[in-house]
Design an enzyme around this catalytic site. Structure first.
Site, PDB file in Angstrom:
ATOM      1  N   PRO A  12      91.139  78.006  22.790  1.00  0.00           N
ATOM      2  CA  PRO A  12      91.997  76.862  22.556  1.00  0.00           C
ATOM      3  C   PRO A  12      93.477  77.099  22.824  1.00  0.00           C
ATOM      4  O   PRO A  12      94.155  76.232  23.351  1.00  0.00           O
ATOM      5  CB  PRO A  12      91.767  76.539  21.077  1.00  0.00           C
ATOM      6  CG  PRO A  12      91.143  77.739  20.487  1.00  0.00           C
ATOM      7  CD  PRO A  12      90.459  78.477  21.594  1.00  0.00           C
ATOM      8  N   GLU A  62     104.238  92.105  20.342  1.00  0.00           N
ATOM      9  CA  GLU A  62     103.468  90.955  19.870  1.00  0.00           C
ATOM     10  C   GLU A  62     101.991  91.376  19.969  1.00  0.00           C
ATOM     11  O   GLU A  62     101.539  92.175  19.169  1.00  0.00           O
ATOM     12  CB  GLU A  62     103.822  89.730  20.717  1.00  0.00           C
ATOM     13  CG  GLU A  62     103.227  88.452  20.179  1.00  0.00           C
ATOM     14  CD  GLU A  62     103.404  87.292  21.129  1.00  0.00           C
ATOM     15  OE1 GLU A  62     103.605  86.178  20.650  1.00  0.00           O
ATOM     16  OE2 GLU A  62     103.312  87.479  22.358  1.00  0.00           O
ATOM     17  N   GLU A  67     104.360  81.582  16.619  1.00  0.00           N
ATOM     18  CA  GLU A  67     104.646  80.516  17.582  1.00  0.00           C
ATOM     19  C   GLU A  67     103.481  79.539  17.745  1.00  0.00           C
ATOM     20  O   GLU A  67     103.693  78.363  18.009  1.00  0.00           O
ATOM     21  CB  GLU A  67     105.038  81.117  18.932  1.00  0.00           C
ATOM     22  CG  GLU A  67     103.922  81.900  19.599  1.00  0.00           C
ATOM     23  CD  GLU A  67     104.386  82.717  20.815  1.00  0.00           C
ATOM     24  OE1 GLU A  67     105.525  83.194  20.801  1.00  0.00           O
ATOM     25  OE2 GLU A  67     103.597  82.871  21.752  1.00  0.00           O
TER      26      GLU A  67
HETATM   27  C1  NOJ Z   1     106.142  84.025  24.699  1.00  0.00           C
HETATM   28  C2  NOJ Z   1     106.723  84.775  23.575  1.00  0.00           C
HETATM   29  O1  NOJ Z   1     105.709  85.230  22.707  1.00  0.00           O
HETATM   30  C3  NOJ Z   1     107.694  83.882  22.849  1.00  0.00           C
HETATM   31  O2  NOJ Z   1     108.209  84.549  21.715  1.00  0.00           O
HETATM   32  C4  NOJ Z   1     108.782  83.479  23.791  1.00  0.00           C
HETATM   33  O3  NOJ Z   1     109.650  82.563  23.156  1.00  0.00           O
HETATM   34  C5  NOJ Z   1     108.203  82.793  25.021  1.00  0.00           C
HETATM   35  N1  NOJ Z   1     107.187  83.617  25.587  1.00  0.00           N
HETATM   36  C6  NOJ Z   1     109.247  82.525  26.074  1.00  0.00           C
HETATM   37  O4  NOJ Z   1     109.622  83.721  26.685  1.00  0.00           O
HETATM   38 CA    CA Z   2     103.199  85.162  23.037  1.00  0.00          CA
END
Ligand code: NOJ
Ligand code: CA
Length: 695
Positions: A196, A490, A496
């Site tokens: 998803p 990450e 996010e």
């Molecule tokens: C993915 C990243 O995990 C996120 O933290 C970032 O804001 C965006 N990419 C844009 O680079």
């Molecule tokens: Ca990411």
């Protein structure tokens, strides 16, 4: 041969050359004897091993070997040439970390094998056996008949002894940003899962990612991962659900038509098996770090653990944008100064600025992203030098952001210029991103070519005294020991997703699983601290699926030396609960997992380095829970003031997530304290010694 082995054994180990023997021996025990490994050749002379924990078999007869391109497979017809044993016992310190002191204590078994057939190739298998598990690797010594290995597949097996309970995510060759599934081994079906959150998924087989954690019916916790992933492809685990066998599944390069190419001599990464009687002991285990080489960078006092805020969440909320086009550019000089002021006033060490450099207006939707991003040219409304000057004046570090858009060749061309610019500005911190499918096509985030790219970035950054926090990374494998400038990553379904995932974001049990899976690999940049849980007015259809108190607890539960205070400054301004984020440490002397049940709850206490302050975090899944905290970890004879940030009586992750309460109490080593965690809730406690305590 024996001499070569002896030399090999002496490299880099304190006390490593004591008690050396070259006796035929194919069993080795850990120092306390609770972990045991048997190595043997089966009837067709295939190399195999078996692992015992407390004298019970936990990994049954499992084969070792490789499929190679243009060469016969390495799998059977071997004879044992020599067997050597060794041991090491050393103490070392982490320059920053979840604890200061680490003990590296193991017994080692080195089996030198030779094919008895015409090819007569040599292959060594090295086992290092610790009290908390083991690592093993293949070692190919210099030889005449085998000079280059093109590995199509590594066939390292892990034969399980039961249909264990597991927490797994599909072995996607490009991403670790998946939710965990909780099933038995026999029920794993990675291919059947939809995806998803992501559209760049490449799940090639019924494979799972590592760290892959299991619980047996006898309450043995087993976690399989790898250590020191160097010049090799990342390893997933292919699951044979009928026979309960896991097998290494290397990430391939379709562009090159193989997984790994190496010149002999070389060694593979360590395959690791962590073993524990309780889940918290998996977190306490430092096996993966111990299997990496010691610090190559020397003095790293320029690396500063810190809390940071940044121009970031506002883009994920679509309050502002990364580029100038839409008329709501986030990374302006004025906005950066607003974040710097907030950081300086609130004990945050750094400010991340995303969207500062040109390229953001063109980076998506075009097939070839080469050359799109520029890592030295700011947008017209962002005065980089002025922002850096202002931040310095306020004692705050600027964290540079480099979104590579998964175009590593473009980034490599600019590494020296990008880090050179940072050096000239006196900046030491950066966040990297690798969003999208890797260019060139056929490579993957976790293929050997990219493993080497990430390493090149890490080593180049170190030359310029730059610390990196990598998003869309290769999973951590303990390299932070060797390169302490790899501060965080990450490689998880992070905060996010709560801002925009169509599936409703990370469910309330997600973070009760992560500490026992992904976190065993290394620090996580999860970006906690969202107070505006429902994201009013920006994201009416999304929310964070925890209470506010759980957001505070995450600063202790999720380990990273760089921890974001991710929400907008206006959501923190004047909020009494923000005091916890101001106070909480990021660099730890000691960590104690007080209690845990994977997928249900976890409580962790950490002592800050350089102070006598302790911090406790406790989180639960979607179920209400009573937890009892035993303050026995505190120093004898000291009295402390504890400030408890807890769920309010009506708190609930969905119905009432911002209901919280703050309580202050006096505690000492003998205090027992009961906490009620709301559904999806948590609690955070800061514990500071009373000034009069030592008098
Ligand atoms: C993915 C990243 O995990 C996120 O933290 C970032 O804001 C965006 N990419 C844009 O680079
Ligand atoms: Ca990411």
């Amino acid at each position: 041969m024996v001499k070569a082995l002896v030399l090999l054994l002496c490299v880099g180990l304190i006390n490593a050359c004591k008690d050396k023997q070259t006796i035929p021996k194919s069993t080795i025990s850990s120092p306390s004897g609770n972990v045991k490994v048997n190595f043997f050749l089966t009837a067709n002379k295939a190399p195999a091993y078996q692992v015992l924990f407390h004298d019970q078999v936990v990994i049954d007869t499992s084969f070792l070997g490789f499929d190679l391109k243009d060469q016969l497979a390495l799998k059977d017809n071997f004879e044992v040439v020599t067997v050597a044993v060794d041991s090491a016992y050393e103490n070392w310190e982490l320059p920053w970390g979840e604890q200061l002191k680490v003990t590296n204590r193991y017994n080692e078994l080195i089996i030198s094998l030779k094919e008895s057939t015409e090819t007569a190739r040599l292959m060594n298998v090295i086992f290092r056996v610790y009290d908390d598990g083991l690592g093993f690797r293949y070692d190919f010594p210099e030889q005449n008949n085998f000079q280059e290995a093109i590995i199509l597949e590594e066939n390292t097996q892990f034969k399980l002894t039961g249909d264990h309970e597991t927490w797994w995510m599909p072995g996607d060759w490009d991403s670790y940003e998946h939710l965990y599934n909780h099933t038995n081994i026999s029920e794993i079906n990675a291919l059947a899962l939809g995806d998803p959150g992501l559209n760049q998924s490449t799940i090639m087989a019924n494979a799972v990612h590592t760290p892959f954690t299991m619980k047996s019916k006898d309450d043995v916790y087993i976690s399989i991962h790898e250590a020191n992933l160097t010049d090799y492809a990342g390893m997933t685990l292919l699951v044979d659900t009928a026979n309960l066998v896991l097998k290494s599944g290397l990430v391939n390069s379709e562009r090159l038509g193989y997984a790994v190419k190496r010149t002999v001599p070389f060694q593979t990464p360590w395959r690791t098996i962590q073993l524990a009687d309780k889940p918290g002991d998996l977190i306490a285990s430092k096996l993966i770090l111990n299997l990496n080489e010691s610090n190559k960078l020397g003095d790293v006092s320029w690396i500063k653990p810190m809390k940071y805020n940044g121009i970031w969440w506002e883009m994920h909320l679509e309050k502002s944008g990364w580029d100038m086009e839409g008329g709501k550019h986030g990374a302006t000089t004025a906005n950066a100064k607003r974040y710097i002021d907030f950081a300086a006033a609130n004990n945050l060490g750094g400010v991340l600025v995303e969207g500062w450099n040109t390229g953001w207006d063109r980076w998506t939707g075009i097939p070839d992203r080469e050359g799109v991003f520029d890592f030295v040219t700011p947008y017209a409304d962002y005065d980089l030098e002025e922002v850096v000057r202002y931040a310095k004046e306020k004692g705050v570090a600027i964290i540079m952001h480099h979104e590579t858009s998964a175009a590593p060749r473009t980034y490599e061309k600019q590494l020296d210029a990008a880090y050179g610019l940072m050096q000239s500005l006196g900046l030491h911190d950066t966040k990297l991103g690798y969003v999208g499918r890797i260019i060139p096509e056929g490579e993957h985030h976790h293929s050997q070519w990219m493993v080497n790219h990430y390493r090149k970035v890490l080593e180049t950054a170190a030359k310029y005294k730059v610390a990196i926090n990598v998003h869309e990374p290769i999973k951590p494998t303990g390299l932070r020991r060797t390169y302490p400038n790899l501060v965080s990553a990450e490689g998880v379904r992070g905060q996010e997703f709560n801002a925009w995932a169509a599936d409703g974001g990370n469910p309330p049990d997600h973070l009760t699983i992560v500490p026992f899976t992904r976190m065993l690999a290394g620090p996580i940049d999860y970006t906690p601290g969202i107070f505006n849980i429902k994201m009013d007015p920006y994201r009416p259809n999304n929310q964070v699926n925890t209470t506010l108190a759980q957001q505070l607890a995450l600063y202790v539960i999720i380990y990273s030396p760089v921890q974001m205070a991710a929400d907008l400054p206006e959501n923190y301004e004047g909020h009494p609960a923000f005091q916890f984020i101001r106070d909480v440490g990021v660099d730890w002397e000691q960590t104690e997992v007080l209690d845990a049940k994977i997928g249900d709850y976890v409580t962790i206490a950490r002592k800050e380095r350089g102070t006598d302050n302790w911090f406790v975090g406790s989180i639960t899944d979607e179920n209400l829970r009573e937890v009892s905290i035993d303050f026995g970890f505190l120093d004898e004879g000291k009295n402390y003031t504890a400030t408890v940030y807890k769920d309010g009586e009506k708190a609930h992750w969905d119905k009432n997530p911002t209901d919280y309460a703050i309580e202050t109490l006096q505690v000492d080593k003998f205090t027992q304290y009961n906490l009620r965690l709301a559904p999806g809730g948590g609690a955070a406690i800061s514990i500071m010694p009373n000034l009069s305590s030592d008098q």
